[in-house]
Design a protein around this motif. Structure first.
Motif, PDB file in Angstrom:
ATOM      1  N   ALA A 196     -11.085 -46.040 -66.827  1.00  8.24           N
ATOM      2  CA  ALA A 196     -12.134 -45.020 -66.957  1.00  8.24           C
ATOM      3  C   ALA A 196     -13.422 -45.488 -66.287  1.00  8.24           C
ATOM      4  CB  ALA A 196     -12.382 -44.710 -68.435  1.00  8.24           C
ATOM      5  N   LEU A 197     -13.773 -46.757 -66.476  1.00  7.62           N
ATOM      6  CA  LEU A 197     -14.975 -47.308 -65.844  1.00  7.62           C
ATOM      7  C   LEU A 197     -14.842 -47.250 -64.328  1.00  7.62           C
ATOM      8  CD1 LEU A 197     -17.703 -48.761 -66.268  1.00  7.62           C
ATOM      9  CD2 LEU A 197     -16.450 -50.925 -66.226  1.00  7.62           C
ATOM     10  N   ARG A 198     -13.643 -47.580 -63.832  1.00  6.63           N
ATOM     11  CA  ARG A 198     -13.398 -47.538 -62.385  1.00  6.63           C
ATOM     12  C   ARG A 198     -13.613 -46.130 -61.838  1.00  6.63           C
ATOM     13  NH1 ARG A 198      -7.926 -48.657 -62.256  1.00  6.63           N
ATOM     14  NH2 ARG A 198      -8.475 -50.842 -62.553  1.00  6.63           N
ATOM     15  N   ARG A 199     -13.069 -45.137 -62.537  1.00  4.40           N
ATOM     16  CA  ARG A 199     -13.233 -43.752 -62.085  1.00  4.40           C
ATOM     17  C   ARG A 199     -14.714 -43.362 -62.037  1.00  4.40           C
ATOM     18  NH1 ARG A 199      -8.598 -43.009 -65.360  1.00  4.40           N
ATOM     19  NH2 ARG A 199      -9.890 -42.332 -67.132  1.00  4.40           N
ATOM     20  N   LEU A 206     -14.737 -60.743 -63.588  1.00  7.05           N
ATOM     21  CA  LEU A 206     -13.896 -60.359 -64.722  1.00  7.05           C
ATOM     22  C   LEU A 206     -13.196 -59.028 -64.469  1.00  7.05           C
ATOM     23  CD1 LEU A 206     -16.229 -61.198 -67.755  1.00  7.05           C
ATOM     24  CD2 LEU A 206     -14.152 -62.430 -67.077  1.00  7.05           C
ATOM     25  N   ALA A 207     -13.697 -58.255 -63.523  1.00  3.83           N
ATOM     26  CA  ALA A 207     -13.095 -56.965 -63.212  1.00  3.83           C
ATOM     27  C   ALA A 207     -11.757 -57.165 -62.512  1.00  3.83           C
ATOM     28  CB  ALA A 207     -14.030 -56.150 -62.324  1.00  3.83           C
ATOM     29  N   SER A 208     -10.960 -56.123 -62.491  1.00  4.59           N
ATOM     30  CA  SER A 208      -9.716 -56.157 -61.740  1.00  4.59           C
ATOM     31  C   SER A 208     -10.010 -56.000 -60.255  1.00  4.59           C
ATOM     32  CB  SER A 208      -8.805 -55.022 -62.201  1.00  4.59           C
ATOM     33  OG  SER A 208      -7.784 -54.782 -61.246  1.00  4.59           O
ATOM     34  N   ALA A 257      -6.929 -62.562 -54.656  1.00  6.90           N
ATOM     35  CA  ALA A 257      -6.717 -61.133 -54.897  1.00  6.90           C
ATOM     36  C   ALA A 257      -7.971 -60.330 -54.565  1.00  6.90           C
ATOM     37  CB  ALA A 257      -6.309 -60.898 -56.349  1.00  6.90           C
ATOM     38  N   PHE A 258      -9.144 -60.882 -54.886  1.00  5.22           N
ATOM     39  CA  PHE A 258     -10.377 -60.192 -54.507  1.00  5.22           C
ATOM     40  C   PHE A 258     -10.531 -60.152 -52.992  1.00  5.22           C
ATOM     41  CE2 PHE A 258     -11.915 -61.174 -58.917  1.00  5.22           C
ATOM     42  CZ  PHE A 258     -12.162 -59.850 -59.279  1.00  5.22           C
TER      43      PHE A 258
END
Length: 442
Positions: free
Chosen positions: A70-73, A103-105, A144-145
């Motif tokens: 939801a935060l990403r959206r 910490l984010a994806s 990954a980042f």
């Protein structure tokens, strides 16, 4: 942790497709670089940390059941909305700050970059920086980042002394810091910045300089030196107020700063800004936008921005502040497309004050050409050429006003705050003399 390559580089594909689409739309007309009003940097705020450091009063929160999807959206939606409102057609750089955005994806980073690339021109070689803490940035996660589009890291080491790290409330050790730094350099060679703090309670010059020397043996090409600022409401402030810790000594802090910048200069670093040092051209282009008073969009809870809202036919730059608390911010984004809580129009004088104060933070200072972009009539010579205070500062070797423009000397950068007092006062005085009074005379 690695992202699928096809998904991770989606923003690059989107950028090329959007560029082809704009070329088709603009076919038949002469094409040149986007004007300043159509260029901006983008700051994306990730509001969560593992814990609150003892010195920190930033807008950050300890995560409890965060719905990252939801935060990403909401980050994507707000970025799209602000890009539309601003009329920005080219994003020069993207900076993921916090909080602790590591910490984010990586999927969140990739989603924001892809949305920006679809909405505007985001060059494939744009600087994309991620702030990272050693305990949330393993080698696989950093990789990954990188796959998600990050190409520069800013690592909050703060200290290479475990006792100091504990005092600051950091979650990593000096060993963690050096391991993360080595991994970061392997993955992002020449594009890793590290922060080192000075002026801590009971900190001494000699041991701190040894930390800096140790860091120089293993760091990359960008170092930031930050003096501790005791902020009301923080644990460290309370400890000093109650006498549990000695108050930082400002004279010792000033000595650390002077000695530290000399050490960095000897090591080949250019002090291109008051707190920032780079060699081999590794300047932060994102931060340079701030210091040059370029436009920037702030996305995320509590983010700040500066831009002209061109969609509404605006001509005045606004300071914008997004809603602080993440849940409230998300509700506003879902309702309105953005979570802007405050819009503050900047007067011409306020903008010029920012140009002066920010530009003098850099070793380049303010060129005549740069000043004229903001004030074409009142030149730097008009403002400061006949000023006795400026002449005195020049004689003291602290300030230079010549054919290049106005700038601090190397010695002057260290005492910029004291120089600004007289320079801003002179600007305000000249502006009042220039602007006719709006008060009717009887």
């Amino acid at each position: 942790m690695a992202l699928p390559r096809s998904q991770a580089r989606g923003w690059v594909k989107a950028a090329k497709m959007a560029q082809r689409r704009r070329r088709a739309e603009d076919a038949g007309g002469p094409q040149g670089p986007a004007p300043g009003s159509q260029r901006a940097a983008l700051y994306v705020h990730w509001p969560y940390c593992e814990k609150r450091c003892s010195y920190c009063n930033f807008n950050k929160y300890i995560p409890r059941g965060v719905d990252e999807a939801a935060l990403r959206r909401c980050l994507v939606t707000e970025a799209q909305t602000l890009l539309r409102l601003s009329g920005v057609r080219r994003v020069e750089s993207v900076f993921f700050g916090g909080g602790t955005p590591s910490l984010a994806s990586p999927h969140t980073v990739a989603a924001v970059l892809e949305a920006v690339a679809q909405a505007t021109h985001l060059p494939a070689d744009s600087e994309v920086t991620l702030e990272a803490n050693p305990t949330s940035a393993s080698g696989s996660r950093l990789a990954a980042f990188g796959a998600a589009g990050v190409n520069r890291l800013s690592i909050g080491l703060q200290s290479l002394d475990d006792t100091e790290l504990q005092l600051l409330g950091r979650t990593h050790s000096a060993r963690d810091a050096l391991q993360t730094l080595a991994e970061a350099q392997r993955l992002f060679p020449g594009r890793v910045s590290v922060d080192l703090m000075l002026g801590l309670p009971a900190q001494q010059v000699g041991p701190w300089l040894r930390q800096l020397q140790e860091l120089l043996r293993c760091c990359d090409d960008h170092v930031s030196l930050y003096q501790l600022s005791l902020e009301r409401g923080t644990t460290l402030f309370t400890q000093v107020q109650q006498g549990a810790l000695p108050a930082p000594d400002p004279e010792l802090a000033a000595e650390m700063y002077q000695e530290g910048r000399a050490v960095l200069r000897e090591a080949g670093f250019r002090q291109y800004e008051v707190s920032n040092f780079a060699r081999n051209g590794a300047l932060s282009t994102h931060n340079w936008t701030y210091w040059q008073c370029g436009q920037y969009l702030g996305v995320g809870p509590g983010a700040h921005g500066r831009f002209i809202p061109q969609e509404a036919g605006g001509h005045t730059r606004e300071a914008r502040i997004q809603t602080l608390e993440p849940d409230s911010w998300m509700k506003e984004v879902m309702l309105f497309g953005h979570g802007t809580r405050r819009r503050i129009p900047l007067s011409e004088l306020e903008l010029l004050e920012e140009v002066l104060a920010m530009g003098l933070r850099t070793d380049v200072g303010i060129t005549h050409q740069h000043w004229q972009q903001f004030e074409p009539q009142l030149t730097l010579w008009d403002l400061f050429g006949a000023s006795e205070e400026v002449k005195e500062l020049q004689e003291q070797g602290l300030l230079l006003l010549d054919h290049r423009g106005l700038r601090c000397s190397w010695e002057g950068l260290a005492v910029l705050d004291s120089l600004l007092l007289s320079l801003l006062s002179r600007l305000q005085e000249a502006w009042q003399q220039r602007t006719p009074s709006s008060v009717p005379r009887g």
